[in-house]
Write a protein that holds these residues in place. Structure first.
Motif, PDB file in Angstrom:
ATOM      1  N   LYS A   1      20.378  12.634  84.009  1.00 40.42           N
ATOM      2  CA  LYS A   1      20.996  11.506  83.328  1.00 40.42           C
ATOM      3  C   LYS A   1      20.970  11.696  81.815  1.00 40.42           C
ATOM      4  O   LYS A   1      20.014  12.233  81.265  1.00 40.42           O
ATOM      5  CB  LYS A   1      20.295  10.211  83.713  1.00 40.42           C
ATOM      6  CG  LYS A   1      20.516   9.832  85.172  1.00 40.42           C
ATOM      7  CD  LYS A   1      19.930   8.472  85.490  1.00 40.42           C
ATOM      8  CE  LYS A   1      20.281   8.059  86.914  1.00 40.42           C
ATOM      9  NZ  LYS A   1      19.743   6.724  87.244  1.00 40.42           N
ATOM     10  N   GLU A   2      22.039  11.228  81.165  1.00 41.88           N
ATOM     11  CA  GLU A   2      22.151  11.312  79.709  1.00 41.88           C
ATOM     12  C   GLU A   2      22.362   9.916  79.149  1.00 41.88           C
ATOM     13  O   GLU A   2      23.029   9.084  79.772  1.00 41.88           O
ATOM     14  CB  GLU A   2      23.338  12.197  79.314  1.00 41.88           C
ATOM     15  CG  GLU A   2      23.211  13.649  79.723  1.00 41.88           C
ATOM     16  CD  GLU A   2      24.428  14.452  79.302  1.00 41.88           C
ATOM     17  OE1 GLU A   2      24.320  15.217  78.336  1.00 41.88           O
ATOM     18  OE2 GLU A   2      25.484  14.302  79.941  1.00 41.88           O
ATOM     19  N   PRO A   3      21.823   9.641  77.952  1.00 44.08           N
ATOM     20  CA  PRO A   3      21.999   8.319  77.357  1.00 44.08           C
ATOM     21  C   PRO A   3      23.410   8.113  76.829  1.00 44.08           C
ATOM     22  O   PRO A   3      24.066   9.063  76.376  1.00 44.08           O
ATOM     23  CB  PRO A   3      20.980   8.312  76.215  1.00 44.08           C
ATOM     24  CG  PRO A   3      20.809   9.740  75.848  1.00 44.08           C
ATOM     25  CD  PRO A   3      20.974  10.515  77.112  1.00 44.08           C
ATOM     26  N   PHE A   4      23.866   6.867  76.888  1.00 44.16           N
ATOM     27  CA  PHE A   4      25.199   6.540  76.371  1.00 44.16           C
ATOM     28  C   PHE A   4      25.183   5.179  75.707  1.00 44.16           C
ATOM     29  O   PHE A   4      24.232   4.387  75.873  1.00 44.16           O
ATOM     30  CB  PHE A   4      26.247   6.592  77.485  1.00 44.16           C
ATOM     31  CG  PHE A   4      26.085   5.552  78.561  1.00 44.16           C
ATOM     32  CD1 PHE A   4      26.478   4.215  78.351  1.00 44.16           C
ATOM     33  CD2 PHE A   4      25.550   5.881  79.800  1.00 44.16           C
ATOM     34  CE1 PHE A   4      26.328   3.263  79.352  1.00 44.16           C
ATOM     35  CE2 PHE A   4      25.394   4.929  80.807  1.00 44.16           C
ATOM     36  CZ  PHE A   4      25.790   3.614  80.569  1.00 44.16           C
ATOM     37  N   ALA A   5      26.241   4.910  74.959  1.00 41.73           N
ATOM     38  CA  ALA A   5      26.475   3.587  74.365  1.00 41.73           C
ATOM     39  C   ALA A   5      27.889   3.161  74.678  1.00 41.73           C
ATOM     40  O   ALA A   5      28.823   3.964  74.575  1.00 41.73           O
ATOM     41  CB  ALA A   5      26.265   3.621  72.854  1.00 41.73           C
ATOM     42  N   ILE A   6      28.035   1.905  75.078  1.00 44.21           N
ATOM     43  CA  ILE A   6      29.343   1.300  75.253  1.00 44.21           C
ATOM     44  C   ILE A   6      29.445   0.184  74.218  1.00 44.21           C
ATOM     45  O   ILE A   6      28.616  -0.732  74.187  1.00 44.21           O
ATOM     46  CB  ILE A   6      29.539   0.742  76.666  1.00 44.21           C
ATOM     47  CG1 ILE A   6      29.627   1.910  77.679  1.00 44.21           C
ATOM     48  CG2 ILE A   6      30.784  -0.131  76.746  1.00 44.21           C
ATOM     49  CD1 ILE A   6      29.682   1.475  79.108  1.00 44.21           C
ATOM     50  N   ILE A   7      30.450   0.282  73.366  1.00 43.24           N
ATOM     51  CA  ILE A   7      30.584  -0.653  72.263  1.00 43.24           C
ATOM     52  C   ILE A   7      31.870  -1.453  72.421  1.00 43.24           C
ATOM     53  O   ILE A   7      32.942  -0.900  72.687  1.00 43.24           O
ATOM     54  CB  ILE A   7      30.579   0.080  70.912  1.00 43.24           C
ATOM     55  CG1 ILE A   7      29.230   0.773  70.703  1.00 43.24           C
ATOM     56  CG2 ILE A   7      30.863  -0.899  69.756  1.00 43.24           C
ATOM     57  CD1 ILE A   7      29.128   1.592  69.425  1.00 43.24           C
ATOM     58  N   ALA A   8      31.757  -2.765  72.274  1.00 41.75           N
ATOM     59  CA  ALA A   8      32.916  -3.659  72.246  1.00 41.75           C
ATOM     60  C   ALA A   8      33.146  -4.060  70.796  1.00 41.75           C
ATOM     61  O   ALA A   8      32.212  -4.435  70.082  1.00 41.75           O
ATOM     62  CB  ALA A   8      32.671  -4.886  73.109  1.00 41.75           C
TER      63      ALA A   8
END
Length: 197
Positions: free
Chosen positions: A187-194
């Protein structure tokens, strides 16, 4: 300029990718994105892959411009969901004030870091005033290729927020998580930005 090695991987693995991310999965993030768009609004899906999200947007009544640089993915989207995809690179996103929403879910992470600010500026220009932006990116630093040969650019969370602000977007929320991609390897870290224009 699109990275040929990355596109070759997606062309070769389009059918596998479509099987891995099937159409019946409900995405609460997508539901939230759609809920904030005007009824029948126009949406750009940048890096639409095999067409699952574009099909969901169309089914919900939105006018969708589905774009992907991989001809293989475009063919898969047509075969799986009947979605017509414009085969184009990030450099071919043009226009002013066209979109009520832009869905860029883990697509711009393939753009070289040097080009990323320019692409964000083009998206801001293509968005209508207050147009919505959804962007998903992997977290980290630098640029590298994964085990399949795809090029990735990595960013820190604050760095992403700063780049979006510089491009003219107003960041609203950030969702952090981790997941395993097509290449495997954990698993790799991610960011979801609105954000909005």
């Amino acid at each position: 300029m699109a990275d040929k090695e990355t596109l070759d991987v997606y062309d070769a693995k389009a059918a596998e990718y479509a099987r891995r991310f099937p159409g019946e999965r409900t995405d609460p993030t997508l539901q939230g994105f759609m809920a904030k768009l005007p009824e029948g609004g126009r949406v750009l899906e940048l890096g639409c892959g095999p067409g699952r999200t574009a099909a969901a947007l169309i089914a919900a009544g939105f006018e969708v411009d589905a774009v992907d640089a991989s001809a293989g993915m475009a063919a898969e989207a047509k075969a799986q969901f009947g979605v017509t995809v414009r085969v184009a690179t990030f450099d071919q996103i043009e226009g002013t004030g066209l979109y009520d929403g832009i869905w860029a879910n883990f697509s711009l992470l393939h753009a070289p870091r040097a080009d990323f600010p320019r692409h964000l500026a083009a998206l801001h220009q293509a968005a209508k005033p207050k147009g919505r932006l959804h962007i998903g990116m992997k977290l980290g630093s630098g640029e590298k290729r994964d085990s399949l040969g795809r090029h990735y650019a990595y960013y820190g969370e604050e760095e992403l927020r700063s780049l979006l602000t510089t491009a003219g977007f107003t960041v609203e929320t950030t969702e952090l998580g981790e997941s395993e991609g097509l290449a495997g390897g954990g698993k790799e870290p991610f960011a979801i930005i609105a954000a909005h224009a």
